[in-house]
Design a protein around this motif. Structure first.
Motif, mmCIF file in Angstrom:
data_model
loop_
_atom_site.group_PDB
_atom_site.id
_atom_site.type_symbol
_atom_site.label_atom_id
_atom_site.label_comp_id
_atom_site.label_asym_id
_atom_site.label_seq_id
_atom_site.Cartn_x
_atom_site.Cartn_y
_atom_site.Cartn_z
ATOM 1 N N ASN A 1 0.683 -1.126 -0.080
ATOM 2 C CA ASN A 1 -0.054 0.004 0.041
ATOM 3 C C ASN A 1 0.770 1.501 -0.199
ATOM 4 N N SER A 2 1.996 1.431 -0.293
ATOM 5 C CA SER A 2 3.108 2.424 -0.365
ATOM 6 C C SER A 2 4.160 1.874 -0.554
ATOM 7 N N GLY A 3 5.187 2.786 -1.028
ATOM 8 C CA GLY A 3 6.582 2.560 -1.652
ATOM 9 C C GLY A 3 7.303 1.743 -0.396
ATOM 10 N N VAL A 4 7.188 2.433 0.878
ATOM 11 C CA VAL A 4 8.094 1.962 2.100
ATOM 12 C C VAL A 4 7.636 0.800 2.396
ATOM 13 N N ALA A 5 6.452 0.314 2.268
ATOM 14 C CA ALA A 5 5.799 -1.216 2.663
ATOM 15 C C ALA A 5 6.731 -2.281 2.161
ATOM 16 N N THR A 6 7.488 -2.073 1.040
ATOM 17 C CA THR A 6 8.113 -3.111 0.460
ATOM 18 C C THR A 6 9.667 -2.953 0.967
ATOM 19 N N MET A 7 9.944 -2.142 1.924
ATOM 20 C CA MET A 7 11.246 -1.981 2.541
ATOM 21 C C MET A 7 11.278 -1.755 3.939
ATOM 22 N N LYS A 8 10.260 -2.284 4.605
ATOM 23 C CA LYS A 8 10.258 -2.568 5.969
ATOM 24 C C LYS A 8 11.302 -3.381 6.471
ATOM 25 N N LYS A 9 11.619 -4.357 5.838
ATOM 26 C CA LYS A 9 12.803 -5.064 6.337
ATOM 27 C C LYS A 9 14.092 -4.338 6.662
ATOM 28 N N TYR A 10 14.252 -3.291 5.706
ATOM 29 C CA TYR A 10 15.564 -2.419 5.888
ATOM 30 C C TYR A 10 15.241 -1.433 7.088
ATOM 31 N N PHE A 11 13.859 -0.955 7.176
ATOM 32 C CA PHE A 11 13.726 0.219 8.098
ATOM 33 C C PHE A 11 13.796 -0.335 9.609
ATOM 34 N N ASP A 12 13.405 -1.520 9.750
ATOM 35 C CA ASP A 12 13.406 -2.129 11.107
ATOM 36 C C ASP A 12 14.618 -2.888 11.485
ATOM 37 N N GLY A 13 15.602 -3.053 10.430
ATOM 38 C CA GLY A 13 16.900 -3.267 10.916
ATOM 39 C C GLY A 13 17.002 -4.844 10.623
ATOM 40 N N LYS A 14 15.984 -5.583 10.241
ATOM 41 C CA LYS A 14 16.155 -6.983 10.094
ATOM 42 C C LYS A 14 17.243 -7.210 8.920
ATOM 43 N N VAL A 15 17.335 -6.519 7.844
ATOM 44 C CA VAL A 15 18.031 -6.730 6.648
ATOM 45 C C VAL A 15 18.901 -5.360 6.520
ATOM 46 N N VAL A 16 19.998 -5.302 6.199
ATOM 47 C CA VAL A 16 21.019 -4.191 5.832
ATOM 48 C C VAL A 16 21.055 -4.229 4.304
ATOM 49 N N PRO A 17 20.683 -3.105 3.692
ATOM 50 C CA PRO A 17 20.647 -3.317 2.239
ATOM 51 C C PRO A 17 21.923 -2.926 1.802
ATOM 52 N N ASP A 18 21.978 -3.282 0.437
ATOM 53 C CA ASP A 18 23.484 -3.367 -0.200
ATOM 54 C C ASP A 18 23.803 -1.789 -0.374
ATOM 55 N N ASN A 19 22.714 -0.960 -0.656
ATOM 56 C CA ASN A 19 23.055 0.409 -0.843
ATOM 57 C C ASN A 19 21.862 0.837 0.172
ATOM 58 N N PRO A 20 22.441 1.782 1.106
ATOM 59 C CA PRO A 20 21.324 2.306 1.899
ATOM 60 C C PRO A 20 20.511 3.576 1.393
#
Length: 886
Positions: free
Chosen positions: A45-64
């Motif tokens: 339901n939003s762009g950030v919905a696909t990136m929850k795992k990065y924002f809550d710290g479960k996964v560190v993205p290759d590029n922040p």
């Protein structure tokens, strides 16, 4: 005034992504509308919905730094679509995101550059207004620094983004002044300002400064890493560049609207406001339906499927209001695909499949819609006959909920007949339905509270399990227990997690379960057992351990994977790839994996498919997989870049889990897929493949469970033992005689049932002679009422037919008890029906005696209940009813 650029939707989308890519952002692909591994969301339901795992710290993205144009669905107020200028069920959200990297000092200058630079959007700064949180002095000062006039900065208490537990913080919103000619209010109206409820000042961008954790204790604690999350609605921005009064007059919708006009009965968009609403409903809903089905969701009565079905029905009714009486929505799919082809080429590629699903659902609804019209006509006729001037609210809601009739349409039909509709009753029924449906909506749009236990741990850990299941000298480089980093751990510590510099243990991923095994010290003593392995935020293999002896950071240990279990998992994982390809080959290319589980003793594979999987298709799939096993095909792996993998024809399942380098598993010329899992070296290692079950698990999602190797052999042995047992019971000398013996038994049973039915009919006829003799006089006519011993409602109706043929009384009331349940039947002669006596009214008056309910036609009605002891009371109530003067 600065002249506005002329950009279409594809150019706007591309320009936004290019801008942030040039500023070091990774362009993330638009993810499926159906959330992957996120049960908290009904839709993305939003762009950030696909990136929850990065924002809550479960996964560190290759590029922040990341940017995306994400298709999204929101369905909380479908009823407003078409009635407002910018409300949609599906929309695209342009966004740029920073996970612990840049913050206000970077994002605000970039935003202003994108918006005002002639190299980019080139908006006139005089038309841009900014709202900000009053206490956020940093944001205010930065906007002033980049050149925003003081009178174009507006403090607003609402500029604080907070949706419950998880990241939160102040935000700033950008508004574009379209001029008073676009306004729906007077210039001096209190709402005529940036941020007010008006059409002049259009909100185009929200920039969230995510800097606090909203804790379960309702406090706001500083985040370990501050983040940026922005959202710009593509449809809104395009309406500015195309100088469109609303989002619907843009190139994202007008081709659909023009095609609908061509299909209508001479209707034209812009000629009539009521018709325009219908055009907008259709244009919005067909986009949503097309993309949702393309992403694997299918019409049904639950969850996502219910949303699709509701949107489709609303669009069909809108078409009828425009004079379109034939199914038409499927014809719009290629138009949607052509509009979105620049960024979503897969829609056109799958257009035939999407259209076929829509056509099937549309055809089904056409019959339903006609049924709704029949019900409405019947309700209107009954109301007139009973002297009522109103249609009750629950009937109106049934027409809405079951048949897709909007309340407005029911009111129109009723008004033509001089009737009104009980609006309050309708709203009460609607409220009940909404309460029931809440569980099918988004459970939580928030994110988990951010944790940094392993976020900053970046030491390398190498996985060698593709080739080695034992590592003799693995060093503990990371250790934690009870949620804290530690130098050592004891057997009684809780939640022990370990990272080794080298490990043979596979971390759960791609449906394959984690390896288990032992940790052994230098003296050969078992220190503990690895019970699970997951990925740490920086992708090291994180071992969950149960200890029998202490373990220390910096010490070295021998790691031994449970080999027998691992090899079984390998076989089932390769079988999953073979099954995936076989389903595509047999059922069609539209079939997509919707999830999988690869265990040691079985595999589970979920896939999208519209309709049933026939026994013939299932047999063909199973045969095809076994054919590849018997061919002894080599299974090879290669690590390469994504583009090269795609050139090889590799199938990607979920694009967000692949890095710059990908591992491709190739099974000869039969199947090539992206996969980081473990596999056999040759298909012959599987030995045998057997499907043990297949069925539906959700809207348009089917599930196959299967076994391989020794588990397949064990399964067939058990089946054979059952067949041997059946053969023994049937006295069959050989198993091959079982089908013949079963056929003989079925024929014997069929003949026996015929004899039973004949005897029951004979008994009923004999009872009728006694029952029909007892005729009672009542004030409303002659009554025959009795309890009989027959097999059920079918024989009660036979007695009623006999009674009616002989004309023995005016009313017949019969009751019977079977298997702890009661049945009642009421029949009324045609003469009494004409006089106003109805079987349905009488059955309702007496059914409560058997703790049941029922209904029927004026001349015949029936009821069922759970209290057979109440039958005599029901018969007594029938006489009292007929003796009543009213």
């Amino acid at each position: 005034m600065k002249k506005l650029k002329q950009l279409d939707s594809a150019q706007v989308r591309r320009m936004y992504l290019d801008f942030f890519q040039q500023h070091g952002h990774k362009v993330m692909p638009s993810q499926s509308l159906v959330p992957v591994n996120d049960p908290t969301l009904l839709w993305i339901n939003s762009g950030v919905a696909t990136m929850k795992k990065y924002f809550d710290g479960k996964v560190v993205p290759d590029n922040p730094r990341m940017t995306s144009s994400q298709k999204s669905i929101r369905t909380n107020d479908i009823e407003n679509v078409g009635k407002t200028a910018r409300h949609h069920t599906m929309f695209e959200m342009l966004g740029n995101f920073s996970v612990g990297d840049y913050f206000k000092n970077e994002v605000i200058p970039w935003a202003w550059e994108l918006l005002t630079s002639d190299d980019w959007f080139g908006f006139d700064p005089a038309r841009l207004y900014i709202t900000y949180y009053p206490k956020d002095h940093d944001a205010y000062n930065k906007w002033r620094e980049v050149g925003v006039a003081e009178d174009h900065l507006i403090a607003d208490e609402d500029n604080f983004w907070d949706i419950g537990q998880g990241p939160s913080g102040p935000d700033t919103e950008v508004f574009y002044d379209r001029g008073q000619e676009f306004n729906n209010l007077a210039e001096d109206d209190p709402e005529s300002y940036p941020g007010g409820e008006n059409e002049r000042y259009l909100e185009i961008w929200n920039i969230v400064f995510s800097q606090f954790n909203h804790t379960p204790e309702n406090t706001y604690e500083p985040l370990p890493h501050k983040n940026i999350d922005t959202g710009m609605g593509l449809e809104r921005v395009v309406s500015i560049f195309e100088n469109a009064p609303t989002n619907f007059e843009t190139d994202l919708f007008m081709p659909i609207i023009k095609q609908v006009a061509a299909l209508s009965a001479g209707k034209q968009y812009g000629a009539d406001k009521a018709d325009d609403v219908q055009f907008k409903i259709i244009a919005d809903h067909i986009r949503t339906i097309t993309f949702a089905i393309g992403d694997g969701a299918l019409p049904s009565n639950m969850g996502r499927g219910y949303v699709i079905r509701r949107l489709l029905r609303r669009a069909v009714v809108a078409g009828k209001k425009l004079g379109i009486d034939e199914p038409f929505l499927a014809q719009l799919v290629p138009t949607v695909g052509k509009i979105m082809e620049d960024y979503y080429p897969e829609v056109l590629q799958n257009a035939d499949y999407i259209a076929s699903v829509i056509k099937s659902e549309e055809d089904r609804f056409s019959a339903t819609l006609n049924g709704g019209l029949n019900l409405l006509n019947s309700v209107i006729a009954d109301a007139k006959q009973n002297g009522s001037n109103q249609i009750d609210g629950r009937t109106a809601f049934k027409l809405y909920d079951t048949y897709g009739f909007p309340i407005e349409l029911t009111k129109e039909y009723a008004a033509d007949e001089g009737l009104t509709v009980d609006q309050k009753g309708f709203e009460a029924a609607m409220t009940e339905q909404q309460n029931r449906a809440r569980n099918a909506r988004d459970m939580d749009n928030g994110m988990g509270v951010q944790t940094d236990l392993w976020t900053d741990f970046k030491e390398d850990s190498k996985y060698v399990g593709y080739t080695d299941l034992t590592v003799d000298d693995a060093k503990v480089i990371g250790l934690a227990h009870d949620g804290q980093q530690a130098d050592s751990a004891e057997p009684n510590d809780q939640n022990i997690e370990v990272i080794f510099d080298t490990t043979p243990f596979y971390a759960e991923m791609g449906g394959q379960v984690a390896d288990t095994g032992d940790i052994i010290d230098n003296y050969g003593k078992k220190v503990g057992r690895v019970v699970d392995v997951q990925h740490a935020p920086n992708q090291q293999n994180l071992h969950r351990v149960e200890l029998t002896s202490p373990i220390k950071k910096g010490a070295r240990y021998k790691l031994v994977v449970d080999r027998a279990r691992h090899l079984k998992i390998e076989k089932n994982h390769t079988a999953t790839h073979l099954l995936d390809q076989a389903l595509r080959n047999v059922l069609g290319g539209h079939t997509q994996q919707a999830g999988s589980l690869v265990e040691a003793h079985y595999l589970r594979f979920d896939f999208n498919h519209f309709g049933q999987v026939t026994a013939k298709d299932l047999a063909a799939v199973e045969a095809m997989v076994n054919e590849q096993i018997f061919k002894e095909i080599p299974v090879t792996t290669v690590e390469t870049d994504i583009d090269s993998a795609k050139e090889m024809g590799a199938i990607a399942l979920f694009s967000d889990k692949y890095g710059d380098k990908v591992r491709v598993v190739k099974i000869g010329d039969y199947n090539t897929e992206f996969c980081g899992g473990d596999h056999v070296k040759n298909t012959n290692e599987l030995g045998l493949f057997k499907i043990v079950s297949e069925g539906g698990v959700g809207a348009g999602v089917r599930r196959i469970e299967a076994v391989t190797s020794s588990d397949a052999y064990d399964f067939l042995q058990k089946r054979n033992a059952m067949l041997e047992e059946v053969a023994g019971d049937l006295k069959a000398a050989q198993i091959k005689e079982v089908p013949h013996q079963v056929a003989n038994l079925q024929e014997e049973l069929k003949q026996a049932n015929k004899q039973v039915e004949a005897l029951q009919a004979k008994i009923a006829a004999q009872q009728a002679n006694n029952v029909f003799d007892d005729v009672q006089e009542t004030k409303k006519g002659k009554l025959i009422a009795a309890e009989v011993k027959v097999a059920g409602m079918g024989q009660l109706r036979q007695l009623a037919d006999s009674w009616r043929a002989k004309g023995l009384s005016d009313v017949l009331v019969l009751g019977t008890a079977n298997d702890g349940k009661a049945n009642l039947l009421v029949a009324v002669s045609d003469e009494k029906v004409k006089a106003g006596l109805k079987a349905g009214d009488l059955i309702k008056a007496i059914a409560s005696a058997i703790k049941g309910g029922g209904g029927g036609r004026p001349n015949l009605a029936q009821a069922g209940g759970k209290d057979p002891a109440g039958i005599p009371a029901a018969l007594k109530l029938a006489k009292e009813y007929l003796d009543n003067e009213n």
